[in-house]
Design a protein around this motif. Structure first.
Motif, PDB file in Angstrom:
ATOM      1  N   CYS B  40      43.341  40.564  47.386  1.00 16.59           N
ATOM      2  CA  CYS B  40      42.542  40.706  48.604  1.00 16.59           C
ATOM      3  C   CYS B  40      41.473  41.784  48.479  1.00 16.59           C
ATOM      4  CB  CYS B  40      43.447  40.996  49.796  1.00 16.59           C
ATOM      5  SG  CYS B  40      44.299  42.592  49.698  1.00 16.59           S
ATOM      6  N   CYS B  45      47.827  43.055  50.366  1.00 18.78           N
ATOM      7  CA  CYS B  45      48.696  42.009  49.814  1.00 18.78           C
ATOM      8  C   CYS B  45      49.625  42.466  48.700  1.00 18.78           C
ATOM      9  CB  CYS B  45      47.868  40.829  49.333  1.00 18.78           C
ATOM     10  SG  CYS B  45      47.053  41.117  47.747  1.00 18.78           S
ATOM     11  N   CYS B  48      48.009  43.872  43.491  1.00 21.56           N
ATOM     12  CA  CYS B  48      47.392  44.795  42.537  1.00 21.56           C
ATOM     13  C   CYS B  48      48.229  46.059  42.351  1.00 21.56           C
ATOM     14  CB  CYS B  48      46.014  45.186  43.061  1.00 21.56           C
ATOM     15  SG  CYS B  48      46.131  46.109  44.604  1.00 21.56           S
ATOM     16  N   CYS B  60      43.577  48.223  44.043  1.00 20.22           N
ATOM     17  CA  CYS B  60      42.258  47.784  44.527  1.00 20.22           C
ATOM     18  C   CYS B  60      41.620  48.848  45.408  1.00 20.22           C
ATOM     19  CB  CYS B  60      42.363  46.462  45.282  1.00 20.22           C
ATOM     20  SG  CYS B  60      43.242  46.544  46.861  1.00 20.22           S
TER      21      CYS B  60
END
Ligand code: FES
Ligand code: FES
Lengths: 708, 160
Positions: B40, B45, B48, B60
């Protein structure tokens, strides 16, 4: 090449045996399937089918899948049909190849054909080695010939591989973080790209401040424009991503007509122009007294596929040939749609499948591939990778259409439906690119191919009407279908299609009718369910869930049942759900009994069913696409929440009748409708009041509590 | 362009990139470690997820500038097919996954949990994984796999 009559359709369409099986590598069998891995374990199951039928160990099978240059054309990997149809075709092809090699061995070395057998690829004569094997014989056998469909399959022998829990072939790479997803693919000199999407369908580019875009970028970028298609590319993904994020403020569009955000709730469908038809029994003219009638209306909002990652596509245009790598569910239909859209000869396009995040239907995969192809055509010789942004996937993927379903029945003197109508209002459930268009980028190009007309596939399997006909033995049944061709957002296939709401409506009605008749919902269903396999799953799930009749309702604790045979032609699934409702619904436990005929890989099937149940619980409790005047406004995981780890129910799945030698039936979508229905019924039981609109959110629970 | 020293999976690396480059891009595009996934880019989410000095972090949302001298563990550093981490072995044993895209982030969150709580309950495992989305619905298998790994690690006296 013409195919023999009586072949299964996919073998008839791809009759050359060498399209399915080859022996090019010593000791290995190359097997091809047009089906692709979308997280459902199909690669593992296909390997099992081939190994079983060819008489070799699993490890010998090299599987190729979804490549327009190499594999059979099997259309889409969708509709829980891979095993039911693709597996059958592969099995027959393997049986025929095995037979051809044995025939050759018998003729060439004067063996009696009936004394020959295969042991892990080696040919034996009365159980003794012959010194010959598939690899030594293959060169002398013409596998370019078409299948005749004459070879017997191996059903008589005990199965060794089919029916066992072979582990997923692709799972290890995933737990060790190996780069096996399309998103991880790197080609030499690859450029990264992001598309600046038309904010609305039909919007036209008025002005692009290219100088400002370049000035704000932190590295070299190129701006690609073709009609109203606009993209930013560059060698550094971070730079391209940042440029794409700020791009909208440097671009002006015309034609930004607002949409009506009220259309996020499904009831607006009732006022729309529609294409109408009646399926099955003619409408009943006899008016009946209201005491003998049932009628209730159920709705659902648009639902997103919401794959865990956004779509990706990679393309390279070189020497007049276009190569595309995609996680689309259909490489052949995508190739044809690309050819039409880009005005290329399909023979000059190769489309290859590489795995992506689970897709559950027609999400942004085909569109991302098309984006990459459009850009690649403008940058010959350079590989181009497009990865959609999260907001882009939520905002622009085709979503599953909102629906309204009215269940209507006239009852006989013992409270059973004598006449049943399911009336359905829905946008299009299938507008995959293979149907003639529907590639997002195409709409932005100067001269797009015309949009295909709205159509609906006939029942069964149906699309919006899927499972609209109850399996129950009512004397007269019909579906009245209103297909609404114009919807505010792009819609297409999502796991289960119309079955989810149709089963929710039918099974909610069944519970209400049971209550009216003063009977237990399980007993009431069984009293009108003629098919033995259907009865068996209902009885089984009642048993494993410890179902008890006549538990008091309105206590905040509830349990409910839901049943369907997916498409009325695939697997039978019965579900019991247990819920707790205070201000919101918690699904505590779910039990599932499923009859899928011969199951290739039981653990794989159970895994699919478990996943389908959790996803359906998420649809039931949480999911609905939000709209504002600019289109889809739920563009992240806060706007579009899904069930998380602390919210998932414990799930028990049992395969019933799996050992039976019955044809394999797809399971991927079998549990969805029954799960949503069981949860709905459990919530009604817990509340003592029924919610008819999905999702079953806190607001709706509170409203029901206030009313009662 | 500034250069920054990090320790990734026990190895010292020197990357030169813009100071706001997200760690996820550094891992994937500068270091060729593709096991950590983009889901995302919005810290919502968990695809990562990596460990930064032992803590689970969404890569991220971690700019390079915040990572000077930090120890980073990614899925590639957890184990290998030859020497799988107990968690990885348990995920294979339970066949925990469908598309598998979410798994590397989930394995990292689970590793962080077991490092601080060797005997978590189902509830505690679920809470530790609540930042990770699995859209395929593999949750129950994943919860079982983490519990199984924890059990094995306890039996082995917490080795590895
Ligand atoms: S990609 Fe970082 S949390 Fe989703
Ligand atoms: S296995 Fe597909 S998202 Fe988790």
């Amino acid at each position: 090449m013409s195919a023999a009559p009586g072949l299964p359709p996919l073998l008839a369409a791809n009759p050359r045996l060498d399209r399915w099986v080859g022996f090019g590598e010593p000791g290995r069998v190359t097997v091809s399937t047009g089906r692709v891995e979308i997280g459902q374990g199909v690669l593992t199951a296909m390997r099992q089918i081939a190994a079983e039928e060819l008489g070799v160990r699993l490890e010998r099978i090299l599987l190729r899948s979804g490549d327009t240059d190499l594999t059979p054309n099997e259309g889409y990997t969708a509709g829980s049909q891979s095993i039911q149809f693709g597996g059958v075709a592969l099995r027959l092809a393997c049986a025929e190849v095995r037979g051809a090699l044995l025939d050759h061995a018998a003729a060439a070395f004067s063996y009696s054909r009936t004394d020959l057998a295969v042991e892990d690829g080696a040919i034996t004569h009365r159980g003794e080695p012959t010194g010959h094997d598939y690899w030594s014989l293959a060169a002398a056998v013409d596998l370019t010939r078409p299948a005749r469909g004459a070879a017997p399959t191996e059903t008589s022998e005990p199965r060794r591989i089919v029916g066992t829990n072979a582990p997923r072939v692709d799972l290890a790479a995933k737990v060790f973080g190996e780069p096996i997803f399309l998103h991880d693919m790197v080609l030499d000199g690859m450029l990264h790209a992001r598309v600046v999407r038309q904010p609305r369908r039909g919007a036209t580019l008025k002005a692009v401040d290219e100088a400002a875009l370049r000035r704000t970028a932190k590295g070299p970028i190129e701006i690609i424009r073709n009609g109203n298609f606009l993209a930013i590319t560059g060698p550094d993904e971070t730079v391209v991503e940042a440029a794409a994020a700020v791009a909208p403020s440097h671009i002006a569009w015309d034609g930004l007509d607002p949409i009506n955000p009220f259309q996020e709730e499904a009831r607006w469908l009732l006022q729309q122009p529609s294409i109408n038809r009646v399926v099955d029994a003619p409408p009943s003219p006899t008016p009946t007294p209201a005491t003998n009638r049932y009628e209730a209306t159920y709705t659902r909002m648009h639902i997103a596929h919401a794959s865990v990652a956004p779509s990706c596509g990679v393309a390279l245009y070189r020497d007049g040939r276009l190569e595309v790598w995609t996680h689309s569910q259909g490489v052949f239909p995508l190739r044809d749609a690309l050819a039409r859209t880009l005005k290329l000869d399909p023979a000059m396009i190769s489309v290859r499948h590489v795995q992506g995040p689970g897709c559950y239907g027609h999400n942004g995969a085909d569109d991302a591939a098309t984006d990459a192809a459009v850009i690649a055509l403008q940058m010959p010789g350079k590989p181009v990778r497009v990865r959609w942004r999260r907001e882009e996937e939520f905002g622009f993927e085709p979503v599953s259409p909102a629906m309204v379903v009215t269940a209507r029945a006239t009852l006989d003197e013992v409270g059973r439906p004598a006449d049943w109508t399911t009336e359905i209002w829905s946008g299009r459930h299938s507008s995959r690119p293979g149907g003639g268009g529907n590639l997002l980028a195409a709409e932005a190009l100067p001269d797009p191919p015309p949009a295909p007309p709205a159509t609906e596939s006939p029942n069964p399997p149906g699309a919006g009407t899927r499972n609209g006909e109850p399996l129950y033995g009512f004397p007269a049944k019909r579906i009245v279908h209103h297909l609404i061709p114009e919807t505010p957002v792009r819609t297409s296939s999502l796991r289960g299609l119309g079955a989810t709401l149709n089963v929710f409506a039918i099974e909610s009605a069944m519970d209400e009718l049971a209550e009216r008749a003063g009977e237990d919902p399980v007993a009431y269903r069984l009293s009108v369910l003629p098919e033995a396999r259907a009865r068996a799953v209902v009885e089984y799930v009642a048993r494993i869930s410890g179902w008890q009749p006549a538990l008091p309702s309105g206590t905040g604790q509830g349990r409910g049942i839901g049943f369907a045979r997916y498409k009325n032609m695939a697997a039978y699934a019965a579900i019991v759900a247990e819920v707790e409702v205070e201000d919101q619904v918690r699904v505590i436990r779910v039990w599932c009994a499923c009859d899928a005929g011969l199951v290739i890989n039981p653990d794989g099937a159970v895994n699919q069913l478990e996943g389908g149940i959790i996803q359906a619980a998420s649809w039931a409790l949480k999911e609905g696409v939000r709209l504002d005047t600019a289109g889809i406004s739920s563009r992240d995981w806060e706007g579009y929440p899904v069930l998380r780890f602390t919210e998932v129910p414990e799930v028990t799945v049992e395969l019933v009748g799996a050992a039976a030698d019955l044809p394999s039936l797809g399971v991927g979508e079998a549990a969805g409708g029954p799960t949503v229905a069981a949860i709905g019924n459990a919530v009604a039981h817990a509340l003592g009041a029924r919610l008819r609109d999905l999702p079953l959110t806190r607001e709706r629970v509170m409203a029901a509590l206030l009313k009662s | 362009m500034p250069t920054v020293d990090l320790i990734v999976n026990g190895r010292e690396v020197n990357v030169s990139a813009d100071a706001d480059t997200p760690l996820l891009d550094i891992l994937r595009n500068h270091l060729g470690l593709f096991g950590t996934k983009f889901g995302c880019g919005l810290e919502q989410c968990g695809c990562c997820m990596v460990l930064v000095d032992g803590r689970p972090e969404k890569s991220c949302g971690k700019p390079l500038s915040t990572l000077v001298g930090k120890q980073i563990l990614t899925i590639e550093g957890l184990g290998t097919p030859e020497r799988p981490h107990r968690l990885q072995q348990a995920f294979l044993d339970e066949q925990a996954g469908q598309c598998g895209y979410c798994l590397s982030g989930i394995l990292i969150s689970a590793k962080a949990l077991l490092d601080r709580n060797p005997a978590p309950s189902r509830r505690e495992i679920a809470e530790a994984l609540d930042d990770n989305i699995c859209r395929c619905g593999s949750h129950n298998r994943i919860l079982r796999a983490v519990a199984r790994a924890a059990e094995h690690m306890r039996e082995e006296g917490g080795a590895r």
